[in-house]
Design a protein around this motif. Sequence first.
Motif, mmCIF file in Angstrom:
data_model
loop_
_atom_site.group_PDB
_atom_site.id
_atom_site.type_symbol
_atom_site.label_atom_id
_atom_site.label_comp_id
_atom_site.label_asym_id
_atom_site.label_seq_id
_atom_site.Cartn_x
_atom_site.Cartn_y
_atom_site.Cartn_z
ATOM 1 N N ALA B 46 -0.823 31.431 131.075
ATOM 2 C CA ALA B 46 -2.132 30.838 131.343
ATOM 3 C C ALA B 46 -3.050 31.826 132.045
ATOM 4 O O ALA B 46 -4.262 31.810 131.840
ATOM 5 C CB ALA B 46 -1.962 29.588 132.200
ATOM 6 N N GLN B 49 -5.096 33.840 129.694
ATOM 7 C CA GLN B 49 -6.208 33.067 129.130
ATOM 8 C C GLN B 49 -7.414 33.116 130.063
ATOM 9 O O GLN B 49 -8.550 33.167 129.629
ATOM 10 C CB GLN B 49 -5.811 31.593 128.965
ATOM 11 C CG GLN B 49 -4.772 31.313 127.930
ATOM 12 C CD GLN B 49 -5.338 31.279 126.526
ATOM 13 O OE1 GLN B 49 -5.207 32.242 125.802
ATOM 14 N NE2 GLN B 49 -5.978 30.206 126.154
ATOM 15 N N GLU B 50 -7.116 33.068 131.376
ATOM 16 C CA GLU B 50 -8.198 32.985 132.341
ATOM 17 C C GLU B 50 -8.931 34.302 132.518
ATOM 18 O O GLU B 50 -10.141 34.319 132.724
ATOM 19 C CB GLU B 50 -7.663 32.516 133.703
ATOM 20 C CG GLU B 50 -7.556 31.017 133.777
ATOM 21 C CD GLU B 50 -6.793 30.571 135.001
ATOM 22 O OE1 GLU B 50 -6.886 31.249 136.040
ATOM 23 O OE2 GLU B 50 -6.101 29.553 134.909
ATOM 24 N N GLU B 126 -8.729 27.583 122.968
ATOM 25 C CA GLU B 126 -8.525 26.139 123.132
ATOM 26 C C GLU B 126 -9.807 25.358 122.885
ATOM 27 O O GLU B 126 -9.755 24.206 122.480
ATOM 28 C CB GLU B 126 -8.022 25.834 124.546
ATOM 29 C CG GLU B 126 -6.818 26.649 124.989
ATOM 30 C CD GLU B 126 -5.512 26.014 124.557
ATOM 31 O OE1 GLU B 126 -5.559 24.911 123.983
ATOM 32 O OE2 GLU B 126 -4.455 26.631 124.787
ATOM 33 N N GLY B 127 -10.960 25.974 123.192
ATOM 34 C CA GLY B 127 -12.242 25.283 123.018
ATOM 35 C C GLY B 127 -12.786 25.492 121.613
ATOM 36 O O GLY B 127 -12.036 25.725 120.670
ATOM 37 N N THR B 184 -14.703 32.282 129.223
ATOM 38 C CA THR B 184 -13.477 31.721 129.790
ATOM 39 C C THR B 184 -13.355 30.236 129.491
ATOM 40 O O THR B 184 -12.271 29.748 129.134
ATOM 41 C CB THR B 184 -13.445 31.950 131.316
ATOM 42 O OG1 THR B 184 -13.688 33.334 131.560
ATOM 43 C CG2 THR B 184 -12.114 31.577 131.893
ATOM 44 N N SER B 185 -14.489 29.502 129.615
ATOM 45 C CA SER B 185 -14.366 28.063 129.375
ATOM 46 C C SER B 185 -14.115 27.774 127.894
ATOM 47 O O SER B 185 -13.495 26.772 127.574
ATOM 48 C CB SER B 185 -15.587 27.309 129.908
ATOM 49 O OG SER B 185 -16.757 27.900 129.464
ATOM 50 N N THR B 188 -10.210 28.718 127.525
ATOM 51 C CA THR B 188 -9.281 27.782 128.145
ATOM 52 C C THR B 188 -9.553 26.347 127.718
ATOM 53 O O THR B 188 -8.673 25.494 127.819
ATOM 54 C CB THR B 188 -9.361 27.850 129.681
ATOM 55 O OG1 THR B 188 -10.704 27.548 130.066
ATOM 56 C CG2 THR B 188 -8.996 29.214 130.198
ATOM 57 N N ASP B 190 -11.315 24.243 129.240
ATOM 58 C CA ASP B 190 -11.365 23.350 130.402
ATOM 59 C C ASP B 190 -12.746 22.772 130.638
ATOM 60 O O ASP B 190 -12.905 21.600 130.928
ATOM 61 C CB ASP B 190 -10.924 24.107 131.664
ATOM 62 C CG ASP B 190 -9.444 24.389 131.634
ATOM 63 O OD1 ASP B 190 -8.750 23.716 130.856
ATOM 64 O OD2 ASP B 190 -9.004 25.285 132.368
ATOM 65 N N ASN B 191 -13.758 23.643 130.550
ATOM 66 C CA ASN B 191 -15.103 23.202 130.902
ATOM 67 C C ASN B 191 -16.033 23.292 129.703
ATOM 68 O O ASN B 191 -15.713 23.882 128.689
ATOM 69 C CB ASN B 191 -15.671 24.075 132.024
ATOM 70 C CG ASN B 191 -14.794 24.012 133.251
ATOM 71 O OD1 ASN B 191 -14.491 22.938 133.735
ATOM 72 N ND2 ASN B 191 -14.371 25.169 133.728
ATOM 73 N N ASP B 192 -17.225 22.745 129.904
ATOM 74 C CA ASP B 192 -18.247 22.793 128.870
ATOM 75 C C ASP B 192 -19.107 24.047 129.092
ATOM 76 O O ASP B 192 -19.695 24.200 130.167
ATOM 77 C CB ASP B 192 -19.105 21.531 128.973
ATOM 78 C CG ASP B 192 -20.152 21.501 127.885
ATOM 79 O OD1 ASP B 192 -19.943 22.175 126.860
ATOM 80 O OD2 ASP B 192 -21.168 20.808 128.060
#
Lengths: 236, 222
Positions: B46, B49-50, B126-127, B184-185, B188, B190-192
Amino acid sequence: MKKFAIGFYVAVTIALMIWGYYQAIYVAPDEQTMHEAQRIFYYHVPSAMVAFLFFAISLIGSIGFLSFRRNRPDWAQASDAWALAGAEVGVVFCTVVLITGPLWGRRAWGIWWTWDARLTTTLVLWLIYVSYLLLRRFAAGPQVQTLAAVLGIFGALDVPIVYMSNRWWRTQHPAPVFGGGDDSGIKDPTMLAAFGWNVLAWLAWGLLILGLRYAVERQHQKYAAQEAQEALNEVA
Amino acid sequence: MTSALWTHLVKDLRIEWRSREAINSMLFFALLVVVLFSLAFDPRGAFSQEIAGGVLCVATMFASVSALNQAWAREIRHQVLDAQRMAPTSGAELFLAKVLANFLFVSIVQLLLAPVFLVFYNLRVEGNAWLLAVVLPLGTWALVANGTFFAALSIRTRNRELLLPLILFPIFMPALLAMVLATTSILTGDNDPTLWIKLLAGYDIIFTTVSLLLFDVVLHAE
């Protein structure tokens, strides 16, 4: 007369600084949660205000240089001197902000530094104006003033974007003391007085240094012009 | 308007087509940065990824500085720049042509570098992967437009190549932050990333406009 006025101003400034110190350290009451560490606020915030004011002066000087350089050379030279003096003294005050901030943060937050909106913005602002000063040092010849003015405008333009981007990123700095909301503002009158005196003292001190730096730069410009003229005369 | 821009652009593309100096040097430099970062941070799972987004952006940033300096250093030789200053066209066209050419070069480098990244960092997107096709060009444009402008500015000074990163990086910081956070978002998931894409677009519009307006001042600085 002019000498007397300057001497008087220096004396008032020194008196103000002594009075401001007395107010901040001995008169202002102890803060409930942060105690003595809070007193650095009387130096941190006025320095930040003065730094921002001087960066604004630098921006106005840069714009002035670019607008006057074609038809009013003397005004342009004066604007350039203001731009340089504002940036230089602003960097000094900004450095004070960046040193006093972590000292307080270590006591209040338990950490020296955090990548919060206002901290990061101030740091980037400091970096931008240091790069401006580097450009002025590295560049030679008459074009340095034009190039520096352009960079000065770019740098100032960057500041609001840096601030917004960091605000969306994360924020930990205490909410604005003034104009932050219903609960903001200093409630204790002696605290407010100590703060006001220190703002005044540091502003007076900053303006004194700014004025001196401006005068030195003007003298420097005069000698440079004189040398150029002498070199021309020798050729002729 | 367009003919001068077109002439400058074709000239730069032709020089690059024949020499391939900029793309090759940038590609190798970026590859070195990627390898160095991998050794320094040991990216696994992970964590990789970050940091991958940040490493990609910083690698592009470092690599493009050398190419941007060369873009103007070439014009200094044989007083080409002086000839361009005397040409009866606006400096903005020259500037825009240089930006377009370098934007193309840096984009090619990123495209070639992408598979290397996927392998070295074991990346999975992932996004929304297609959003990368928006974020990377926007970030690259911010880098190249500002970089070309400041390269033209620093080339007029005594220390030339040394100065560009020193004045470019502080100004570029908000765009870098937005580019890294958006990438990054997306990686990952995670965020928009919408907010950061908007910020990048705003940064591009503001700084490109100001560069176009002020380029003549820099070009004719006496």
